[in-house]
Write a protein that holds these residues in place. Structure first.
Motif, PDB file in Angstrom:
ATOM      1  N   ASN A  33      12.761  16.672   8.776  1.00 17.80           N
ATOM      2  CA  ASN A  33      13.429  17.923   9.154  1.00 17.80           C
ATOM      3  C   ASN A  33      13.435  18.158  10.652  1.00 17.80           C
ATOM      4  O   ASN A  33      13.022  19.224  11.118  1.00 17.80           O
ATOM      5  CB  ASN A  33      12.740  19.128   8.486  1.00 17.80           C
ATOM      6  CG  ASN A  33      12.867  19.070   6.990  1.00 17.80           C
ATOM      7  OD1 ASN A  33      13.882  18.596   6.474  1.00 17.80           O
ATOM      8  ND2 ASN A  33      11.843  19.524   6.287  1.00 17.80           N
ATOM      9  N   ARG A  35      15.048  17.040  14.887  1.00 15.99           N
ATOM     10  CA  ARG A  35      16.171  16.561  15.699  1.00 15.99           C
ATOM     11  C   ARG A  35      16.142  15.054  15.892  1.00 15.99           C
ATOM     12  O   ARG A  35      17.040  14.523  16.531  1.00 15.99           O
ATOM     13  CB  ARG A  35      16.249  17.280  17.041  1.00 15.99           C
ATOM     14  CG  ARG A  35      14.899  17.593  17.633  1.00 15.99           C
ATOM     15  CD  ARG A  35      14.916  17.962  19.029  1.00 15.99           C
ATOM     16  NE  ARG A  35      15.069  19.270  19.579  1.00 15.99           N
ATOM     17  CZ  ARG A  35      14.323  20.335  19.391  1.00 15.99           C
ATOM     18  NH1 ARG A  35      13.358  20.303  18.504  1.00 15.99           N
ATOM     19  NH2 ARG A  35      14.522  21.432  20.064  1.00 15.99           N
ATOM     20  N   GLU A 134      14.248  31.598  15.472  1.00 19.19           N
ATOM     21  CA  GLU A 134      13.560  31.044  14.309  1.00 19.19           C
ATOM     22  C   GLU A 134      12.095  31.486  14.291  1.00 19.19           C
ATOM     23  O   GLU A 134      11.577  31.929  13.264  1.00 19.19           O
ATOM     24  CB  GLU A 134      13.659  29.516  14.321  1.00 19.19           C
ATOM     25  CG  GLU A 134      13.119  28.905  13.057  1.00 19.19           C
ATOM     26  CD  GLU A 134      13.198  27.384  13.033  1.00 19.19           C
ATOM     27  OE1 GLU A 134      13.436  26.756  14.080  1.00 19.19           O
ATOM     28  OE2 GLU A 134      13.000  26.837  11.943  1.00 19.19           O
ATOM     29  N   PHE A 199      22.914  18.260  16.132  1.00 18.77           N
ATOM     30  CA  PHE A 199      21.714  18.885  15.560  1.00 18.77           C
ATOM     31  C   PHE A 199      21.637  20.357  15.962  1.00 18.77           C
ATOM     32  O   PHE A 199      21.272  21.231  15.161  1.00 18.77           O
ATOM     33  CB  PHE A 199      20.431  18.167  16.002  1.00 18.77           C
ATOM     34  CG  PHE A 199      19.204  18.953  15.626  1.00 18.77           C
ATOM     35  CD1 PHE A 199      18.721  18.907  14.318  1.00 18.77           C
ATOM     36  CD2 PHE A 199      18.582  19.787  16.545  1.00 18.77           C
ATOM     37  CE1 PHE A 199      17.618  19.677  13.937  1.00 18.77           C
ATOM     38  CE2 PHE A 199      17.483  20.566  16.174  1.00 18.77           C
ATOM     39  CZ  PHE A 199      17.010  20.497  14.868  1.00 18.77           C
ATOM     40  N   GLU A 202      23.805  22.373  13.832  1.00 26.48           N
ATOM     41  CA  GLU A 202      23.233  22.453  12.478  1.00 26.48           C
ATOM     42  C   GLU A 202      22.111  23.503  12.450  1.00 26.48           C
ATOM     43  O   GLU A 202      22.000  24.292  11.513  1.00 26.48           O
ATOM     44  CB  GLU A 202      22.659  21.096  12.059  1.00 26.48           C
ATOM     45  CG  GLU A 202      23.709  20.060  11.739  1.00 26.48           C
ATOM     46  CD  GLU A 202      23.117  18.689  11.423  1.00 26.48           C
ATOM     47  OE1 GLU A 202      23.759  17.925  10.703  1.00 26.48           O
ATOM     48  OE2 GLU A 202      22.010  18.374  11.909  1.00 26.48           O
ATOM     49  N   HIS A 203      21.311  23.480  13.500  1.00 23.28           N
ATOM     50  CA  HIS A 203      20.213  24.448  13.593  1.00 23.28           C
ATOM     51  C   HIS A 203      20.768  25.874  13.725  1.00 23.28           C
ATOM     52  O   HIS A 203      20.262  26.819  13.112  1.00 23.28           O
ATOM     53  CB  HIS A 203      19.328  24.073  14.789  1.00 23.28           C
ATOM     54  CG  HIS A 203      17.998  24.756  14.795  1.00 23.28           C
ATOM     55  ND1 HIS A 203      17.410  25.233  15.923  1.00 23.28           N
ATOM     56  CD2 HIS A 203      17.142  25.055  13.780  1.00 23.28           C
ATOM     57  CE1 HIS A 203      16.251  25.804  15.609  1.00 23.28           C
ATOM     58  NE2 HIS A 203      16.067  25.695  14.322  1.00 23.28           N
ATOM     59  N   SER A 206      21.743  27.139  10.469  1.00 25.94           N
ATOM     60  CA  SER A 206      20.604  27.370   9.599  1.00 25.94           C
ATOM     61  C   SER A 206      19.875  28.669   9.983  1.00 25.94           C
ATOM     62  O   SER A 206      19.414  29.407   9.121  1.00 25.94           O
ATOM     63  CB  SER A 206      19.692  26.153   9.680  1.00 25.94           C
ATOM     64  OG  SER A 206      18.396  26.453   9.344  1.00 25.94           O
ATOM     65  N   GLN A 224      28.848  15.745   9.190  1.00 23.55           N
ATOM     66  CA  GLN A 224      28.072  15.426   7.988  1.00 23.55           C
ATOM     67  C   GLN A 224      28.880  14.597   6.990  1.00 23.55           C
ATOM     68  O   GLN A 224      28.317  14.020   6.075  1.00 23.55           O
ATOM     69  CB  GLN A 224      27.535  16.723   7.353  1.00 23.55           C
ATOM     70  CG  GLN A 224      26.524  17.395   8.273  1.00 23.55           C
ATOM     71  CD  GLN A 224      25.819  18.603   7.667  1.00 23.55           C
ATOM     72  OE1 GLN A 224      26.199  19.092   6.613  1.00 23.55           O
ATOM     73  NE2 GLN A 224      24.801  19.083   8.355  1.00 23.55           N
ATOM     74  N   TYR A 239      15.743  16.383   5.055  1.00 22.85           N
ATOM     75  CA  TYR A 239      16.434  17.007   6.192  1.00 22.85           C
ATOM     76  C   TYR A 239      16.940  18.373   5.749  1.00 22.85           C
ATOM     77  O   TYR A 239      17.759  18.477   4.821  1.00 22.85           O
ATOM     78  CB  TYR A 239      17.591  16.108   6.649  1.00 22.85           C
ATOM     79  CG  TYR A 239      18.208  16.543   7.946  1.00 22.85           C
ATOM     80  CD1 TYR A 239      17.434  16.645   9.103  1.00 22.85           C
ATOM     81  CD2 TYR A 239      19.559  16.864   8.029  1.00 22.85           C
ATOM     82  CE1 TYR A 239      18.008  17.043  10.304  1.00 22.85           C
ATOM     83  CE2 TYR A 239      20.128  17.260   9.228  1.00 22.85           C
ATOM     84  CZ  TYR A 239      19.346  17.347  10.356  1.00 22.85           C
ATOM     85  OH  TYR A 239      19.898  17.745  11.559  1.00 22.85           O
ATOM     86  N   PHE A 241      18.816  20.626   7.220  1.00 25.01           N
ATOM     87  CA  PHE A 241      19.918  21.267   7.944  1.00 25.01           C
ATOM     88  C   PHE A 241      21.301  20.851   7.444  1.00 25.01           C
ATOM     89  O   PHE A 241      22.271  20.893   8.193  1.00 25.01           O
ATOM     90  CB  PHE A 241      19.782  20.994   9.447  1.00 25.01           C
ATOM     91  CG  PHE A 241      18.462  21.459   9.980  1.00 25.01           C
ATOM     92  CD1 PHE A 241      18.240  22.804  10.206  1.00 25.01           C
ATOM     93  CD2 PHE A 241      17.426  20.558  10.202  1.00 25.01           C
ATOM     94  CE1 PHE A 241      17.010  23.252  10.657  1.00 25.01           C
ATOM     95  CE2 PHE A 241      16.187  20.996  10.655  1.00 25.01           C
ATOM     96  CZ  PHE A 241      15.981  22.345  10.885  1.00 25.01           C
TER      97      PHE A 241
END
Ligand code: GSH
Length: 245
Positions: A33, A35, A134, A199, A202-203, A206, A224, A239, A241
């Motif tokens: 999970n 980068r 986060e 990444f 993606e973060h 999320s 993806q 993973y 994300f």
């Protein structure tokens, strides 16, 4: 950070077939999970052979101490390529493309400055805001129940004044940039800026999906769906994300 000067940097692309025959020199020190998925995706796109040494996060999310034996910060990703050790995902992406890149990773001349900007922007400007959001979201539930409402109130206020307005600016800038581009440097294939932005976006989706515009979502979908990305996922394992359908 490059802890040993790279030796024999090859500026001329190697043919993938000759790479398959070569001894595997590259090890990716990969944390679940994380980068370091960027690095696996890049190596798959470049068709460069590599092996993975997997590390699992401790329950509180930290990397295990074994990574400290590879690099003084003990964070992932780190790669070793023969005698050379490289940490910091931006440095790793640039190192790998410089040494093993081909026309598949070439930056179009019209996109050089965008590529440079987004290479640095991903970890330098956008990632710190996402990491802060986060962390702030994870602190209240981990505290004693009577403190949670107070902490939530404080962090919501900080978010309203600080991170919220910043995220709106980040999102607007990226949405505008992607208006007439498939990839960050504007060509027909991903370049270093995409391996880094991938990444980070993606973060973004999320942690603060409510701030993302439609082009950010489309962009992450595009990444993806790539066969090389999917292969990297199969090899990398867990993973968190991936876009949910
Ligand atoms: N800017 C660094 C950040 C490295 C980093 O923070 N990696 C995370 C994984 S996404 C990590 O190792 N976290 C575990 C820890 O800090 O203990 C990079 O791009 O490589």
């Amino acid at each position: 950070m490059i802890t040993h000067a790279p030796k024999n940097i090859i500026h001329r692309p190697l043919h993938p077939a000759s790479l398959q025959l070569a001894t595997i020199m590259i090890t990716v020190h990969h944390l679940n999970n994380s980068r370091s998925q960027r690095v696996l995706w890049l190596l798959e796109e470049l068709e460069v052979p590599y092996e993975i040494k997997k590390y699992t996060r401790a329950p509180e999310g930290r990397a295990p101490p074994e990574l400290l034996a590879i690099h003084p910060l003990g964070k992932s990703p780190i790669i070793t390529d023969g005698e050379t050790t490289v940490a910091e995902s931006g440095a790793i992406v640039e190192y790998l493309i410089q040494k093993y890149g081909s026309e598949k990773s070439t930056v179009p001349s019209s996109g050089q400055l965008d590529n440079l900007y987004y290479n640095h922007y991903a970890e330098g400007s956008l990632q710190p805001v996402l990491t802060r959001c986060e962390i702030f979201s994870k602190i209240p539930p981990a505290m004693p129940f009577f403190l949670r409402p107070i902490l939530r109130f404080v962090f919501n206020q900080v978010h309203k004044v600080l991170d919220g307005p910043e995220l709106i600016n980040h999102s607007k800038m990226i949405e505008t940039h992607l208006e007439n581009r498939t990839w960050f440097a504007g060509g027909d294939h991903p370049t270093s800026a995409d391996y880094l932005m991938g990444f980070t976006l993606e973060h973004f989706l999320s942690v603060v999906p409510e701030y993302a515009g439609p082009r950010i979502v489309e962009y992450v979908k595009r990444i993806q769906e790539r066969p090389a990305y999917k292969h990297a996922l199969e090899r990398g394992g867990e993973y968190a994300f991936l876009l949910k359908n």
